[in-house]
Design a protein around this motif. Structure first.
Motif, short mmCIF file in Angstrom:
data_model
loop_
_atom_site.label_atom_id
_atom_site.label_comp_id
_atom_site.label_asym_id
_atom_site.label_seq_id
_atom_site.Cartn_x
_atom_site.Cartn_y
_atom_site.Cartn_z
N VAL A 61 0.85 -1.19 0.00
CA VAL A 61 0.00 0.00 0.00
C VAL A 61 0.89 1.24 0.00
N THR A 62 0.39 2.29 -0.65
CA THR A 62 1.09 3.57 -0.56
C THR A 62 0.68 4.22 0.74
N GLY A 63 1.49 5.14 1.21
CA GLY A 63 1.25 5.78 2.49
C GLY A 63 -0.05 6.55 2.53
N GLY A 64 -0.48 6.86 3.73
CA GLY A 64 -1.71 7.63 3.89
C GLY A 64 -1.93 8.04 5.33
N GLY A 65 -2.81 8.98 5.48
CA GLY A 65 -3.10 9.53 6.79
C GLY A 65 -4.14 8.74 7.55
N PRO A 66 -4.53 9.27 8.69
CA PRO A 66 -5.50 8.61 9.56
C PRO A 66 -6.83 8.35 8.85
N THR A 67 -7.53 7.35 9.33
CA THR A 67 -8.87 6.99 8.86
C THR A 67 -9.77 6.86 10.09
N PRO A 68 -11.08 6.80 9.91
CA PRO A 68 -11.96 6.71 11.08
C PRO A 68 -11.65 5.53 12.01
N ASP A 69 -11.14 4.42 11.45
CA ASP A 69 -10.86 3.26 12.29
C ASP A 69 -9.44 3.22 12.84
N LYS A 70 -8.60 4.14 12.42
CA LYS A 70 -7.25 4.30 12.98
C LYS A 70 -6.92 5.79 12.98
N PRO A 71 -7.61 6.55 13.85
CA PRO A 71 -7.61 8.01 13.80
C PRO A 71 -6.27 8.70 14.10
#
Length: 134
Positions: free
Chosen positions: A57-67
């Protein structure tokens, strides 16, 4: 949770965060021999490798399940928090084949008596090990 509900039918997926999905996918497919199962969104590639799942996976910011979590590739390839070890029958032959396919090793195989091993990295610096039990 009682019994085997957690384990029943479960499989393990290794997630590696990469900078360049195409370069990482090509490395794991062409050098290591993984099978590309599917890709989606231009940000993820699902692969099968030696009986396990590998998700690039490419990087990314927080999501609702890993805030509070930021996904990022390794900043320093010499500081390791995760490694994958390939248990193989012949370290020297595997080393030669992977070098032929483009893998760059830290050293040639080293004999530690009960184990022969050597290390290489993927394009993002994730550490990979070949290990032969003697």
């Amino acid at each position: 949770m009682g019994g085997n509900e957690f384990q029943a039918g479960a499989e393990l997926t290794h997630v590696l965060v990469v900078r360049d999905l195409t370069a990482a996918r090509d490395f794991y497919r062409d050098v290591v021999g993984a099978e590309v199962v599917r890709e989606y969104g231009g940000t993820s590639a699902v692969m099968r490798l030696f009986g396990t799942w590998l998700l690039l996976v490419t990087g990314g910011g927080p999501t609702p399940d890993k805030p509070t979590v930021l996904f990022a590739p390794p900043e320093d390839p010499d500081r390791v928090s995760h490694e994958m070890t390939f248990r193989i029958r012949d370290c020297q032959a595997s080393y030669a084949e992977l070098r032929r396919r483009g893998a760059v090793f830290l050293t040639s195989p080293v004999n530690h008596g009960s184990e022969i091993r050597c290390f290489f990295r993927d394009p993002d610096g994730h550490l990979l090990e070949l290990s032969q039990i003697t």
